[in-house]
Design a protein around this motif. Structure first.
Motif, mmCIF file in Angstrom:
data_model
loop_
_atom_site.group_PDB
_atom_site.id
_atom_site.type_symbol
_atom_site.label_atom_id
_atom_site.label_comp_id
_atom_site.label_asym_id
_atom_site.label_seq_id
_atom_site.Cartn_x
_atom_site.Cartn_y
_atom_site.Cartn_z
ATOM 1 N N ASP A 28 0.836 -1.192 0.000
ATOM 2 C CA ASP A 28 0.000 0.000 0.000
ATOM 3 C C ASP A 28 0.874 1.247 0.000
ATOM 4 O O ASP A 28 1.847 1.331 0.732
ATOM 5 C CB ASP A 28 -0.876 -0.009 1.246
ATOM 6 N N TRP A 29 0.490 2.237 -0.807
ATOM 7 C CA TRP A 29 1.269 3.472 -0.898
ATOM 8 C C TRP A 29 0.657 4.612 -0.090
ATOM 9 O O TRP A 29 0.995 5.762 -0.292
ATOM 10 C CB TRP A 29 1.383 3.902 -2.365
ATOM 11 N N LYS A 30 -0.254 4.313 0.806
ATOM 12 C CA LYS A 30 -0.849 5.379 1.615
ATOM 13 C C LYS A 30 0.233 6.024 2.477
ATOM 14 O O LYS A 30 1.188 5.384 2.890
ATOM 15 C CB LYS A 30 -1.951 4.828 2.506
ATOM 16 N N ARG A 31 0.063 7.280 2.766
ATOM 17 C CA ARG A 31 1.094 8.026 3.492
ATOM 18 C C ARG A 31 1.366 7.473 4.882
ATOM 19 O O ARG A 31 2.495 7.487 5.336
ATOM 20 C CB ARG A 31 0.742 9.502 3.560
ATOM 21 N N GLN A 32 0.345 6.973 5.577
ATOM 22 C CA GLN A 32 0.610 6.433 6.905
ATOM 23 C C GLN A 32 1.486 5.186 6.810
ATOM 24 O O GLN A 32 2.322 4.943 7.666
ATOM 25 C CB GLN A 32 -0.672 6.167 7.699
ATOM 26 N N ASN A 33 1.303 4.405 5.746
ATOM 27 C CA ASN A 33 2.144 3.233 5.555
ATOM 28 C C ASN A 33 3.539 3.623 5.098
ATOM 29 O O ASN A 33 4.500 2.917 5.370
ATOM 30 C CB ASN A 33 1.497 2.269 4.575
ATOM 31 N N LEU A 34 3.651 4.749 4.398
ATOM 32 C CA LEU A 34 4.969 5.255 4.024
ATOM 33 C C LEU A 34 5.770 5.581 5.288
ATOM 34 O O LEU A 34 6.944 5.236 5.385
ATOM 35 C CB LEU A 34 4.841 6.488 3.137
ATOM 36 N N LYS A 35 5.108 6.187 6.264
ATOM 37 C CA LYS A 35 5.785 6.485 7.532
ATOM 38 C C LYS A 35 6.252 5.205 8.214
ATOM 39 O O LYS A 35 7.356 5.138 8.738
ATOM 40 C CB LYS A 35 4.861 7.255 8.473
ATOM 41 N N GLN A 36 5.405 4.187 8.203
ATOM 42 C CA GLN A 36 5.775 2.902 8.809
ATOM 43 C C GLN A 36 6.973 2.297 8.086
ATOM 44 O O GLN A 36 7.920 1.838 8.714
ATOM 45 C CB GLN A 36 4.591 1.942 8.765
ATOM 46 N N MET A 63 17.557 2.481 -0.724
ATOM 47 C CA MET A 63 16.210 1.933 -0.841
ATOM 48 C C MET A 63 15.182 2.893 -0.233
ATOM 49 O O MET A 63 14.107 3.111 -0.807
ATOM 50 C CB MET A 63 16.133 0.566 -0.155
ATOM 51 N N ALA A 64 15.512 3.473 0.904
ATOM 52 C CA ALA A 64 14.601 4.423 1.544
ATOM 53 C C ALA A 64 14.405 5.649 0.664
ATOM 54 O O ALA A 64 13.279 6.134 0.483
ATOM 55 C CB ALA A 64 15.133 4.828 2.917
ATOM 56 N N ILE A 68 10.914 7.143 -1.066
ATOM 57 C CA ILE A 68 10.444 8.516 -0.909
ATOM 58 C C ILE A 68 10.276 9.181 -2.269
ATOM 59 O O ILE A 68 9.262 9.835 -2.526
ATOM 60 C CB ILE A 68 11.422 9.340 -0.041
ATOM 61 N N SER A 69 11.248 9.012 -3.143
ATOM 62 C CA SER A 69 11.178 9.694 -4.442
ATOM 63 C C SER A 69 10.018 9.181 -5.284
ATOM 64 O O SER A 69 9.380 9.953 -5.996
ATOM 65 C CB SER A 69 12.502 9.567 -5.193
ATOM 66 N N LYS A 70 9.696 7.901 -5.198
ATOM 67 C CA LYS A 70 8.542 7.368 -5.929
ATOM 68 C C LYS A 70 7.250 7.983 -5.398
ATOM 69 O O LYS A 70 6.361 8.337 -6.156
ATOM 70 C CB LYS A 70 8.473 5.847 -5.797
#
Length: 100
Positions: A28-36, A63-64, A68-70
């Protein structure tokens, strides 16, 4: 790997954390999952650094950054559609100054 990391095989912990981050990103690309995911990457980076495995530390940083860039690639496109070219230039300038 997760069970090895939990059972004390220290060398598996950074790899386990990165795999968990990759799983979060792929699901999932949702922002809350991005934070996780970024939190997991950060733990992997710190753990690899503490272990002195500089190669992993560098690879996990990369990788991180790619994650972020994607995620934020769409931000550039939105500003370009809005014709906010000065903002796009500023963001690109900031990215070019980011440490490698």
């Amino acid at each position: 790997m997760v069970s090895w990391a939990e059972n004390g095989v220290v060398h598996c912990l950074p790899g386990s954390l990165v795999l968990q981050a990759e799983r979060v990103v792929s699901n999932d690309w949702k922002r809350q999952n991005l934070k996780q995911a970024l939190g997991l990457y950060e733990k992997a980076i710190v753990t690899a650094g503490e272990m002195g495995v500089r190669r992993w530390e560098g690879e996990f940083n990369e990788m991180a950054f790619e994650t972020i860039s994607k995620q934020y690639k769409n931000e550039f496109e939105v500003y370009e559609k809005w014709q906010a070219y000065a903002k796009v230039g500023r963001l690109r300038s900031l990215l070019s100054k980011a440490p490698n």
